[in-house]
Design a protein around this motif. Structure first.
Motif, short mmCIF file in Angstrom:
data_model
loop_
_atom_site.label_atom_id
_atom_site.label_comp_id
_atom_site.label_asym_id
_atom_site.label_seq_id
_atom_site.Cartn_x
_atom_site.Cartn_y
_atom_site.Cartn_z
N UNK A 74 0.71 -1.19 0.00
CA UNK A 74 -0.01 0.01 -0.14
C UNK A 74 0.78 1.49 0.17
N UNK A 75 0.17 2.49 -0.21
CA UNK A 75 0.72 3.66 -0.21
C UNK A 75 0.15 4.54 1.03
N UNK A 76 1.00 5.22 1.60
CA UNK A 76 0.44 6.21 2.73
C UNK A 76 0.55 7.53 2.11
N UNK A 77 -0.26 8.67 2.77
CA UNK A 77 -0.23 9.77 2.29
C UNK A 77 0.03 10.71 3.23
N UNK A 78 1.05 11.86 3.00
CA UNK A 78 1.42 13.04 3.68
C UNK A 78 0.44 14.22 3.12
N UNK A 79 -0.45 14.56 3.94
CA UNK A 79 -1.42 15.56 3.48
C UNK A 79 -1.13 16.80 4.16
N UNK A 80 -0.67 17.71 3.28
CA UNK A 80 -0.58 19.17 3.98
C UNK A 80 -1.99 19.87 4.32
N UNK A 81 -2.13 20.27 5.67
CA UNK A 81 -3.41 20.89 6.03
C UNK A 81 -3.18 22.29 6.66
N UNK A 82 -4.45 22.87 6.84
CA UNK A 82 -4.19 24.21 7.37
C UNK A 82 -4.05 24.10 8.78
N UNK A 83 -4.20 23.10 9.58
CA UNK A 83 -3.93 22.81 10.86
C UNK A 83 -2.73 21.75 11.21
N UNK A 84 -1.98 21.73 10.28
CA UNK A 84 -0.80 20.84 10.48
C UNK A 84 -1.10 19.66 9.51
N UNK A 85 -0.01 18.96 9.25
CA UNK A 85 0.12 17.67 8.38
C UNK A 85 -0.38 16.54 8.96
N UNK A 86 -1.18 15.78 8.04
CA UNK A 86 -1.86 14.43 8.64
C UNK A 86 -1.24 13.40 7.64
N UNK A 87 -0.82 12.24 8.27
CA UNK A 87 -0.39 11.16 7.71
C UNK A 87 -1.57 10.48 7.62
N UNK A 88 -2.02 9.89 6.24
CA UNK A 88 -3.24 9.18 6.27
C UNK A 88 -2.78 7.62 5.75
N UNK A 89 -3.00 6.71 6.45
CA UNK A 89 -2.50 5.23 6.38
C UNK A 89 -1.14 5.26 6.74
N UNK A 90 -0.49 4.14 6.90
CA UNK A 90 0.65 3.84 7.39
C UNK A 90 1.71 2.94 6.32
#
Length: 274
Positions: A74-90
């Motif tokens: 699988x792939x995980x995602x580093x999502x840049x967010x307005x309140x900080x970065x979110x790692x989606x899945x691992x």
């Protein structure tokens, strides 16, 4: 003492002097034990033999995938967010290059996981960024193989996370979830689905299964429920759990027509000659 990692599904287990006697994730009917039997590795061996490949998928969206491929792939995602970065899945590997890169981007504010097959080394990821909370649905808590105070179960149907929304869809697992990020895709929104929904190879539909490797379908009722769960949200893009499984346009309508297609097929409305 070692935090052993299953080579078949990539799940990291609690610390022990010997590998676990079995992998409960693989022995479940949604996964499988390879013909060669259960195998084990650890983070040090993964770092010595593999690397994390980063791909910029869109503005504010980066995928991370182990190369050469490991376990489920699988792939995980580093999502840049307005309140900080979110790692989606691992993913099972966390290397120093990625730690440095994420730190330079501001670190992580949260980790959110779609379902137990992608728990992998979520606790190592959390620890590397100050024990950042790891959000999993409470309905799937029994599948956690490496415990820790950073695990933050959430309950119910939706959960607000740093201006994103976690949505419980069920189906694949009781707590299988997706992540809706309305600020992405120029404000048109993006949905990250793991394989709660599987983006099909033609990238025109998504599909739904209890088990993809063992070809166990879901009922029409379960699939309709998934459709209802995401209907309140609008999104242009859908990012699936595997490389190339991305739908870039009309994501909301794709889910609607995919639910209809699946239900028609499972209820026998599609002729065998079609």
């Amino acid at each position: 003492m070692t935090f052993y990692i299953c080579t078949a599904c990539g799940t990291q287990f609690n610390e022990g002097s010997e590998p676990p006697s079995c992998c409960l994730i693989c022995e479940d009917d949604r996964q499988f034990v390879p013909p060669s039997g259960q195998g084990w590795t650890d983070m040090a061996e993964l770092r010595a033999t593999r690397e994390l490949i980063w791909t910029k998928e869109a503005k504010g969206i980066h995928s991370l995938q182990i190369s050469p491929e490991f376990a489920i792939g699988q792939r995980a995602f580093l999502i840049e967010g307005p309140d900080g970065n979110i790692l989606w899945d691992s993913v099972s590997l966390l290397d120093q290059t990625s730690i440095n890169r994420i730190a330079a981007m501001g670190g992580l504010a949260a980790i959110a996981i779609s379902h137990p097959h992608f728990y992998s080394s979520m606790m190592d990821w959390s620890s590397a960024f100050g024990d950042v909370p790891v959000y999993i649905h409470a309905d799937d808590g029994e599948w956690v193989q490496r415990s820790g105070p950073a695990i933050s179960p959430w309950a119910g149907e939706v959960f607000e996370l740093n201006q994103a929304i976690l949505v419980r869809c069920g189906g694949h697992f009781a707590g299988s979830s997706v992540l809706h990020c309305p600020w992405l895709e120029n404000g048109e929104g993006a949905l990250f689905v793991g394989d709660t929904m599987q983006v099909t190879l033609d990238r025109r539909y998504v599909s739904f299964m209890r088990s993809f490797p063992n070809l166990l379908p879901l009922s029409s009722r379960a699939v309709n429920w998934i459709g209802e769960a995401v209907r309140p949200f609008r999104f242009e893009a859908i990012y699936g759990g595997f490389s190339g499984r991305t739908i870039k346009q009309d994501g909301s309508r794709v889910v609607e027509r995919s639910v209809l297609r699946y239900v028609h097929a499972i209820e026998g409305h599609t002729s065998q000659r079609e």
